[in-house]
Design a protein around this motif. Structure first.
Motif, short mmCIF file in Angstrom:
data_model
loop_
_atom_site.label_atom_id
_atom_site.label_comp_id
_atom_site.label_asym_id
_atom_site.label_seq_id
_atom_site.Cartn_x
_atom_site.Cartn_y
_atom_site.Cartn_z
N ASP A 77 11.52 8.53 12.66
CA ASP A 77 11.45 7.41 13.21
C ASP A 77 12.79 6.91 13.92
N TYR A 78 13.82 7.59 13.63
CA TYR A 78 15.13 7.28 14.45
C TYR A 78 15.29 8.32 15.43
N ARG A 79 15.98 7.92 16.24
CA ARG A 79 16.56 8.87 17.52
C ARG A 79 17.70 9.79 17.07
N THR A 80 17.76 10.86 17.56
CA THR A 80 18.61 11.90 17.03
C THR A 80 19.87 11.37 17.39
N VAL A 81 20.33 10.63 18.50
CA VAL A 81 21.63 10.20 18.93
C VAL A 81 21.85 9.18 17.89
N TRP A 82 20.82 8.48 17.26
CA TRP A 82 21.25 7.24 16.42
C TRP A 82 21.64 8.09 14.99
N ARG A 118 0.88 -1.18 0.00
CA ARG A 118 0.14 0.05 0.08
C ARG A 118 0.69 1.29 -0.13
N GLY A 119 0.35 2.28 -0.87
CA GLY A 119 1.38 3.42 -0.85
C GLY A 119 2.84 3.09 -1.42
N ASN A 120 3.67 4.39 -1.01
CA ASN A 120 5.16 4.12 -1.45
C ASN A 120 5.82 3.49 -0.41
N PRO A 121 6.59 2.64 -0.63
CA PRO A 121 7.41 2.02 0.43
C PRO A 121 8.40 3.10 0.82
N ALA A 122 8.80 3.90 0.02
CA ALA A 122 9.99 4.92 0.41
C ALA A 122 9.18 5.69 1.58
N ASP A 123 7.94 6.06 1.59
CA ASP A 123 7.55 6.75 2.72
C ASP A 123 7.10 6.25 3.92
N TRP A 124 7.37 4.82 4.17
CA TRP A 124 7.20 4.08 5.19
C TRP A 124 8.12 4.44 6.31
N ILE A 125 9.33 4.85 6.16
CA ILE A 125 10.25 5.05 7.17
C ILE A 125 10.97 6.44 6.78
N SER A 126 10.76 7.39 7.96
CA SER A 126 11.49 8.73 7.82
C SER A 126 12.58 8.81 8.88
N THR A 127 13.14 9.83 8.77
CA THR A 127 14.04 10.46 9.90
C THR A 127 13.25 10.66 11.17
#
Length: 160
Positions: free
Chosen positions: A150-155, A139-148
């Motif tokens: 979703d990650y902690r700033t330290v990571w 469903r949708g665009n797989p590139a939009d599934w994960i964004s910045t």
């Protein structure tokens, strides 16, 4: 040390704070390392009683019975032998049974079986699917599934 190096009206409280805080930590560190620990000497037990162990009685030995004398010569048992009696097999009376019932002529028509290693022929066409299947699609665009976000700033800063 920044306040001490300023040329415009140095603040006396800030100058004192910037010099006194590190000096206080240094003094605490030096006095903390200079202290030695002395273990307290244990006090003697004034109401202790010395207990003498009671001696253990030696175990009482039971009188031993004298062993029976062994015979002077040892006797060997004779080797067992088979008696010379003829063995006769007696099967007993015969048991009468009913003969197999007559089923008449039963004919089974079986297809011929290929012998091992015999090639029967080329396989037939593959069967057609019963329904039209549709492959799974995301469903949708797989590139939009994960964004910045979703990650902690330290990571992100460490490059994970």
């Amino acid at each position: 040390m920044n306040y001490a190096a300023q040329s415009r009206r140095p603040n006396a409280g800030a100058l004192f704070g910037s010099l006194a805080i590190p000096a206080g930590f240094g003094a605490l560190l030096i006095t903390g390392l200079a202290v030695t620990y002395v273990a307290p000497v244990p006090k003697p037990n004034p109401i202790g009683v010395l207990v003498q162990p009671k001696p253990i009685d030696p175990p009482i030995e039971e009188p031993k019975e004298p062993e029976a004398p062994k015979p002077a010569t040892a006797q060997k048992a004779p080797n067992p032998t088979m008696p010379d009696i003829p063995t006769v097999f007696n099967p007993g009376p015969a048991i009468e049974t009913d003969p197999f019932p007559d089923f008449g002529e039963i004919v089974l028509n079986l297809p011929p079986m290929p012998s091992p290693g015999e090639i029967v022929g080329p396989p037939g066409p593959s069967p057609q699917p019963v329904d039209d299947t549709v492959p799974a699609t995301p469903r949708g665009n797989p590139a939009d599934w994960i964004s910045t976000s979703d990650y902690r700033t330290v990571w992100i800063n460490r490059g994970f």
